[in-house]
Scaffold this motif. Structure first.
Motif, PDB file in Angstrom:
ATOM      1  N   PHE A 125       0.851  -1.192   0.000  1.00 49.69           N
ATOM      2  CA  PHE A 125       0.000   0.000   0.000  1.00 49.69           C
ATOM      3  C   PHE A 125       0.883   1.236   0.000  1.00 49.69           C
ATOM      4  CE2 PHE A 125      -2.513   3.286   2.297  1.00 49.69           C
ATOM      5  CZ  PHE A 125      -3.506   3.447   1.336  1.00 49.69           C
ATOM      6  N   ALA A 126       0.735   2.062  -1.044  1.00 51.43           N
ATOM      7  CA  ALA A 126       1.594   3.232  -1.213  1.00 51.43           C
ATOM      8  C   ALA A 126       0.944   4.524  -0.745  1.00 51.43           C
ATOM      9  CB  ALA A 126       1.992   3.372  -2.687  1.00 51.43           C
ATOM     10  N   GLY A 127      -0.267   4.447  -0.174  1.00 46.23           N
ATOM     11  CA  GLY A 127      -0.972   5.673   0.195  1.00 46.23           C
ATOM     12  C   GLY A 127      -0.280   6.515   1.242  1.00 46.23           C
ATOM     13  N   LEU A 128       0.492   5.877   2.136  1.00 45.70           N
ATOM     14  CA  LEU A 128       1.215   6.626   3.161  1.00 45.70           C
ATOM     15  C   LEU A 128       2.655   6.927   2.752  1.00 45.70           C
ATOM     16  CD1 LEU A 128      -0.114   4.766   6.316  1.00 45.70           C
ATOM     17  CD2 LEU A 128      -0.514   7.169   5.739  1.00 45.70           C
ATOM     18  N   HIS A 129       3.113   6.267   1.700  1.00 42.24           N
ATOM     19  CA  HIS A 129       4.486   6.466   1.221  1.00 42.24           C
ATOM     20  C   HIS A 129       4.467   6.514  -0.310  1.00 42.24           C
ATOM     21  CE1 HIS A 129       4.568   4.208   5.079  1.00 42.24           C
ATOM     22  NE2 HIS A 129       5.334   5.242   5.406  1.00 42.24           N
ATOM     23  N   ARG A 208       3.990   0.703   7.671  1.00 41.83           N
ATOM     24  CA  ARG A 208       5.290   1.250   8.097  1.00 41.83           C
ATOM     25  C   ARG A 208       6.123   1.661   6.878  1.00 41.83           C
ATOM     26  NH1 ARG A 208       2.912   0.417  12.970  1.00 41.83           N
ATOM     27  NH2 ARG A 208       2.902  -1.765  13.603  1.00 41.83           N
ATOM     28  N   THR A 209       6.005   0.848   5.819  1.00 39.57           N
ATOM     29  CA  THR A 209       6.631   1.112   4.521  1.00 39.57           C
ATOM     30  C   THR A 209       5.632   0.634   3.476  1.00 39.57           C
ATOM     31  OG1 THR A 209       7.676  -1.062   4.261  1.00 39.57           O
ATOM     32  CG2 THR A 209       8.924   0.607   5.497  1.00 39.57           C
ATOM     33  N   VAL A 210       5.987   0.750   2.223  1.00 38.57           N
ATOM     34  CA  VAL A 210       5.065   0.379   1.155  1.00 38.57           C
ATOM     35  C   VAL A 210       4.709  -1.111   1.190  1.00 38.57           C
ATOM     36  CG1 VAL A 210       6.832  -0.083  -0.611  1.00 38.57           C
ATOM     37  CG2 VAL A 210       4.599   0.790  -1.291  1.00 38.57           C
ATOM     38  N   ASN A 211       5.588  -1.960   1.735  1.00 33.45           N
ATOM     39  CA  ASN A 211       5.298  -3.395   1.778  1.00 33.45           C
ATOM     40  C   ASN A 211       5.271  -3.974   3.187  1.00 33.45           C
ATOM     41  OD1 ASN A 211       8.086  -3.142   2.159  1.00 33.45           O
ATOM     42  ND2 ASN A 211       8.528  -5.120   1.205  1.00 33.45           N
ATOM     43  N   HIS A 212       5.264  -3.104   4.205  1.00 28.63           N
ATOM     44  CA  HIS A 212       5.172  -3.554   5.593  1.00 28.63           C
ATOM     45  C   HIS A 212       3.927  -2.955   6.234  1.00 28.63           C
ATOM     46  CE1 HIS A 212       9.710  -4.623   6.251  1.00 28.63           C
ATOM     47  NE2 HIS A 212       9.129  -5.347   5.318  1.00 28.63           N
ATOM     48  N   PRO A 213       2.818  -3.683   6.244  1.00 28.25           N
ATOM     49  CA  PRO A 213       1.613  -3.185   6.912  1.00 28.25           C
ATOM     50  C   PRO A 213       1.824  -3.062   8.415  1.00 28.25           C
ATOM     51  CG  PRO A 213       1.121  -5.030   5.444  1.00 28.25           C
ATOM     52  CD  PRO A 213       2.602  -4.978   5.590  1.00 28.25           C
ATOM     53  N   PHE A 218      -3.098  -5.712  10.111  1.00 27.15           N
ATOM     54  CA  PHE A 218      -2.938  -7.115  10.493  1.00 27.15           C
ATOM     55  C   PHE A 218      -4.042  -7.622  11.418  1.00 27.15           C
ATOM     56  CE2 PHE A 218       1.700  -6.655   9.404  1.00 27.15           C
ATOM     57  CZ  PHE A 218       1.688  -7.610   8.400  1.00 27.15           C
ATOM     58  N   LEU A 219      -4.514  -6.799  12.332  1.00 25.99           N
ATOM     59  CA  LEU A 219      -5.525  -7.280  13.274  1.00 25.99           C
ATOM     60  C   LEU A 219      -6.852  -7.612  12.582  1.00 25.99           C
ATOM     61  CD1 LEU A 219      -4.683  -5.102  16.383  1.00 25.99           C
ATOM     62  CD2 LEU A 219      -4.579  -7.595  16.222  1.00 25.99           C
ATOM     63  N   PRO A 241       3.732  -2.993  18.401  1.00 27.38           N
ATOM     64  CA  PRO A 241       3.762  -2.820  16.946  1.00 27.38           C
ATOM     65  C   PRO A 241       4.479  -3.998  16.294  1.00 27.38           C
ATOM     66  CG  PRO A 241       4.503  -0.826  18.062  1.00 27.38           C
ATOM     67  CD  PRO A 241       4.458  -1.909  19.102  1.00 27.38           C
ATOM     68  N   ILE A 242       3.895  -4.534  15.229  1.00 31.56           N
ATOM     69  CA  ILE A 242       4.524  -5.654  14.529  1.00 31.56           C
ATOM     70  C   ILE A 242       4.985  -5.216  13.144  1.00 31.56           C
ATOM     71  CG2 ILE A 242       3.444  -7.518  15.799  1.00 31.56           C
ATOM     72  CD1 ILE A 242       1.240  -7.662  13.795  1.00 31.56           C
ATOM     73  N   LEU A 243       5.993  -5.940  12.655  1.00 30.75           N
ATOM     74  CA  LEU A 243       6.663  -5.624  11.390  1.00 30.75           C
ATOM     75  C   LEU A 243       7.114  -4.157  11.400  1.00 30.75           C
ATOM     76  CD1 LEU A 243       7.479  -7.243   8.930  1.00 30.75           C
ATOM     77  CD2 LEU A 243       5.422  -6.491   7.767  1.00 30.75           C
ATOM     78  N   ALA A 244       7.733  -3.758  12.489  1.00 30.13           N
ATOM     79  CA  ALA A 244       8.019  -2.336  12.716  1.00 30.13           C
ATOM     80  C   ALA A 244       9.502  -2.025  12.844  1.00 30.13           C
ATOM     81  CB  ALA A 244       7.291  -1.868  13.974  1.00 30.13           C
ATOM     82  N   SER A 245      10.375  -2.938  12.424  1.00 28.06           N
ATOM     83  CA  SER A 245      11.805  -2.661  12.580  1.00 28.06           C
ATOM     84  C   SER A 245      12.279  -1.562  11.635  1.00 28.06           C
ATOM     85  CB  SER A 245      12.621  -3.935  12.340  1.00 28.06           C
ATOM     86  OG  SER A 245      12.435  -4.418  11.024  1.00 28.06           O
TER      87      SER A 245
END
Length: 313
Positions: A125-129, A208-213, A218-219, A241-245
């Motif tokens: 999802f690219a809407g935030l980035h 968090r990024t274009v490929n890290h929801p 996730f919930l 937070p998950i997938l947040a590194s």
């Protein structure tokens, strides 16, 4: 003597890494007991996050490496585990992925007849980035330095193309709509669970990024997977937070475009540490400058996004 010392140290480091990996995936490798009624969740880097929100006493999912990290021996182990599994959740994987029998259909064939199977989409999802792309270029396997993402503005600067520093709300929404449309297209191939509608409304925690929801995706997606598996209960909130590194910048014009209840964040956060966006930009410009053939390939793959940005100049 120094070279031999270095080689020995490298072997020692490799050995420690192997030991740490086996410990992290102990049940997968047979170094810890398997829970009764276990299942597997197979996919890219998002699969472990799905495991965190799906796995419970009634749906115990075994932690396993992402599909692109699996070796030939690992693939054998996957099929061994599937023969005793109660369920499989899988993102779509093509047959003979990376030369290994890890395609979704191949995995399904190793399951007992009674096992439940749910297919889910891999999400971008690219809407935030809306400035960002993650690319897999087989001829150029090396990722960009510092963060494995390409910024359309840095790519344009390296290629001497004219794009603005920011987009207006209409262009941001257009890029987001494109992400949703692509996800709907892939969902229409017959997946059991959909996610495209979960990107409306847009909130900061969606990605968090274009490929890290983020957890906001996730919930509810976990709720749908649990329901599709036909068991009582729902998603499990991991409480963190998950997938947040890796967190990409959340730029002010993006916050304004979505009227987010969030403060802009101009820099990256990697492993909990701030990484200045300017540091990333300079490193990526040098990376492109030293690899003109790679830059040409990146420009070619990012042509639609570059065109959207150029139209806003």
């Amino acid at each position: 003597m120094g070279g031999e010392t270095t080689r020995v140290q490298s072997l020692a480091d490799h050995g420690e890494a192997v030991i740490a990996r086996r410990a992290h995936y102990a049940a997968f490798y047979g170094d810890a007991p398997l829970p009764a009624g276990y299942g597997l969740i197979v996919g890219n880097c998002q699969a472990e996050s799905l495991r965190l929100v799906v796995s419970s006493d009634v749906l115990p999912a075994v932690r396993m490496p992402a599909v692109h990290e699996l070796s030939a021996d690992d693939a054998v182990r996957v099929h061994e585990l599937l023969r005793g599994a109660s369920f499989l959740v899988s993102q779509p994987v093509r047959d003979d992925y990376r030369g290994l029998p890890l395609g979704t259909a191949q995995l399904r064939a190793s399951l007992p007849p009674s096992a439940r199977v749910v297919t889910v989409p891999a999400v971008r999802f690219a809407g935030l980035h809306p400035f960002q792309a993650v690319l897999r270029l087989p001829e150029f396997p090396e990722d960009p330095p510092l963060v494995a993402y390409h910024d359309v503005r840095t790519v344009a600067e390296a290629a001497r193309l004219d794009v603005p520093a920011a987009l207006g709300p209409a262009a941001v929404h257009e890029i987001a709509d494109g992400s949703r449309a692509e996800l709907r297209r892939r969902e229409a191939r017959g997946l059991d669970v959909t996610a495209s509608d979960l990107f409306d409304p847009v909130v900061e925690d969606l990605a968090r990024t274009v490929n890290h929801p983020g957890n906001a995706l996730f919930l509810p997606l976990g709720e749908r997977i649990v329901a599709a598996l036909g068991v009582p209960g729902g998603a499990v909130d991991p409480g963190r937070p998950i997938l947040a590194s890796v967190r990409a910048p959340l730029e002010e014009w993006v916050v304004d475009a979505w009227n987010l209840d969030a403060a802009p964040r101009p820099d990256w956060i990697v492993a909990g540490e701030i990484l200045p966006a300017e540091t990333v930009r300079e490193a990526h410009l040098a990376y492109y400058r030293e690899r003109p053939a790679l830059l040409a390939a990146v420009v070619d793959r990012m042509a639609p996004l570059l065109a959207t940005w150029a139209a806003a100049a």
